[in-house]
Write a protein that holds these residues in place. Structure first.
Motif, short mmCIF file in Angstrom:
data_model
loop_
_atom_site.label_atom_id
_atom_site.label_comp_id
_atom_site.label_asym_id
_atom_site.label_seq_id
_atom_site.Cartn_x
_atom_site.Cartn_y
_atom_site.Cartn_z
N ALA A 64 0.83 -1.20 0.00
CA ALA A 64 0.00 0.00 0.00
C ALA A 64 0.87 1.25 0.00
O ALA A 64 0.59 2.23 -0.71
N PHE A 65 1.93 1.22 0.79
CA PHE A 65 2.82 2.37 0.89
C PHE A 65 3.57 2.58 -0.42
O PHE A 65 3.76 3.72 -0.87
N ALA A 66 4.02 1.49 -1.05
CA ALA A 66 4.71 1.61 -2.34
C ALA A 66 3.83 2.28 -3.37
O ALA A 66 4.27 3.17 -4.11
N GLU A 67 2.57 1.88 -3.43
CA GLU A 67 1.64 2.49 -4.38
C GLU A 67 1.45 3.97 -4.08
O GLU A 67 1.41 4.81 -4.98
N TRP A 68 1.29 4.31 -2.79
CA TRP A 68 1.08 5.72 -2.42
C TRP A 68 2.30 6.56 -2.79
O TRP A 68 2.17 7.66 -3.32
N LEU A 69 3.49 6.03 -2.53
CA LEU A 69 4.70 6.79 -2.83
C LEU A 69 4.89 6.98 -4.34
O LEU A 69 5.35 8.03 -4.77
N VAL A 70 4.52 5.98 -5.13
CA VAL A 70 4.59 6.14 -6.59
C VAL A 70 3.64 7.24 -7.04
O VAL A 70 3.98 8.06 -7.90
N GLN A 71 2.45 7.27 -6.47
CA GLN A 71 1.46 8.27 -6.86
C GLN A 71 1.83 9.66 -6.34
O GLN A 71 1.35 10.67 -6.87
N ASN A 72 2.67 9.73 -5.32
CA ASN A 72 3.07 11.00 -4.73
C ASN A 72 4.59 11.12 -4.71
O ASN A 72 5.19 11.53 -3.72
N ARG A 73 5.19 10.79 -5.83
CA ARG A 73 6.64 10.71 -5.89
C ARG A 73 7.33 12.05 -5.66
O ARG A 73 8.52 12.09 -5.32
N SER A 74 6.61 13.15 -5.81
CA SER A 74 7.22 14.46 -5.58
C SER A 74 7.70 14.62 -4.14
O SER A 74 8.62 15.40 -3.87
N TRP A 75 7.08 13.88 -3.20
CA TRP A 75 7.52 13.94 -1.81
C TRP A 75 8.95 13.41 -1.66
O TRP A 75 9.65 13.78 -0.71
N MET A 76 9.38 12.54 -2.58
CA MET A 76 10.70 11.92 -2.45
C MET A 76 11.77 12.62 -3.28
O MET A 76 12.96 12.36 -3.09
N ALA A 77 11.37 13.48 -4.18
CA ALA A 77 12.31 14.09 -5.13
C ALA A 77 13.44 14.83 -4.40
O ALA A 77 13.18 15.70 -3.57
N GLY A 78 14.67 14.46 -4.70
CA GLY A 78 15.83 15.15 -4.15
C GLY A 78 16.11 14.90 -2.69
O GLY A 78 16.96 15.57 -2.10
#
Length: 212
Positions: A64-78
């Motif tokens: 579930a978390f992997a899917e959420w992070l893919v959909q909100n990948r901007s949170w991880m950028a940089g």
């Protein structure tokens, strides 16, 4: 910035969930290899048949978390990321392979856990393996001046803690009683933190004077 995000849901994955039931037992009876389907990627993860610290297998919150992070990948950028309670290392492996994410794994000070994460990295083509921090919760964190700016964790709500500076994302799919779940939220309130619901049981936790 002090931000915490997590997503609590039910313990068990849906019948049509992402985990593949196909298993391959190794000659060593302590391990099992399973194929797991992540968004756009299949990983083969070696899991313990049993581990007293629940580091033995992938919990539903990982997917579930992997899917959420893919959909909100901007949170991880940089960002430089550390994952607490990495277990098998599967989520960190997926994020590194998908986004070339600078990510460090971390779990209880146990050589079997560390060795298994390294094995799963190599088996899925990550060489050199991801950096790893051994840390038993409740003890002093071994890095005195951490420079990660995002902390992620999956299915560790009952044992969670907030580090002082990085942001904190968390996915939680354990099935516990509502009164037990409220302990975490009440603890946030008593600690001066504000919990904001972002939808799909994803929450943003920040100091009361900071907005998500």
């Amino acid at each position: 910035m002090d931000i915490a995000l997590f997503s609590p849901a039910s313990l068990f994955a849906d019948p049509d969930g992402d985990s593949n039931d196909e298993e391959t037992k190794e000659s060593h009876q302590n391990f099992v290899e399973r194929k797991h389907q992540f968004p756009g990627m299949e990983l083969i993860i070696r899991e313990f048949s049993f581990h007293q610290l629940n580091a033995n297998l992938l919990w539903p919150g990982t997917f579930a978390f992997a899917e959420w992070l893919v959909q909100n990948r901007s949170w991880m950028a940089g960002r430089r990321v550390i994952e607490l309670g990495s277990g098998t290392g599967a989520l960190a492996i997926f994020l590194h392979k998908s986004f070339n994410l600078d990510i460090t794994t971390s779990d209880y000070d146990d050589p079997d856990i560390e060795d298994n994460i390294a094995h799963n990295c190599r088996f899925n083509g990550i060489i050199p393996v991801l950096p790893h921090i051994k840390h038993s919760w409740g003890e002093i964190f071994p890095i005195t001046n951490p420079d990660w700016n995002l902390v992620i964790a999956s299915d560790i709500l009952l044992y969670a803690c907030l580090l002082p500076r990085p942001a904190f994302f968390m996915s939680w799919r354990r099935r516990i009683r509502k009164e037990d779940e409220s302990l975490f939220f009440n603890g946030c309130d008593e600690a001066g933190l504000e919990v904001q619901h972002l939808g799909t049981r994803v929450y943003c936790i920040v100091p009361r004077e900071v907005n998500c």
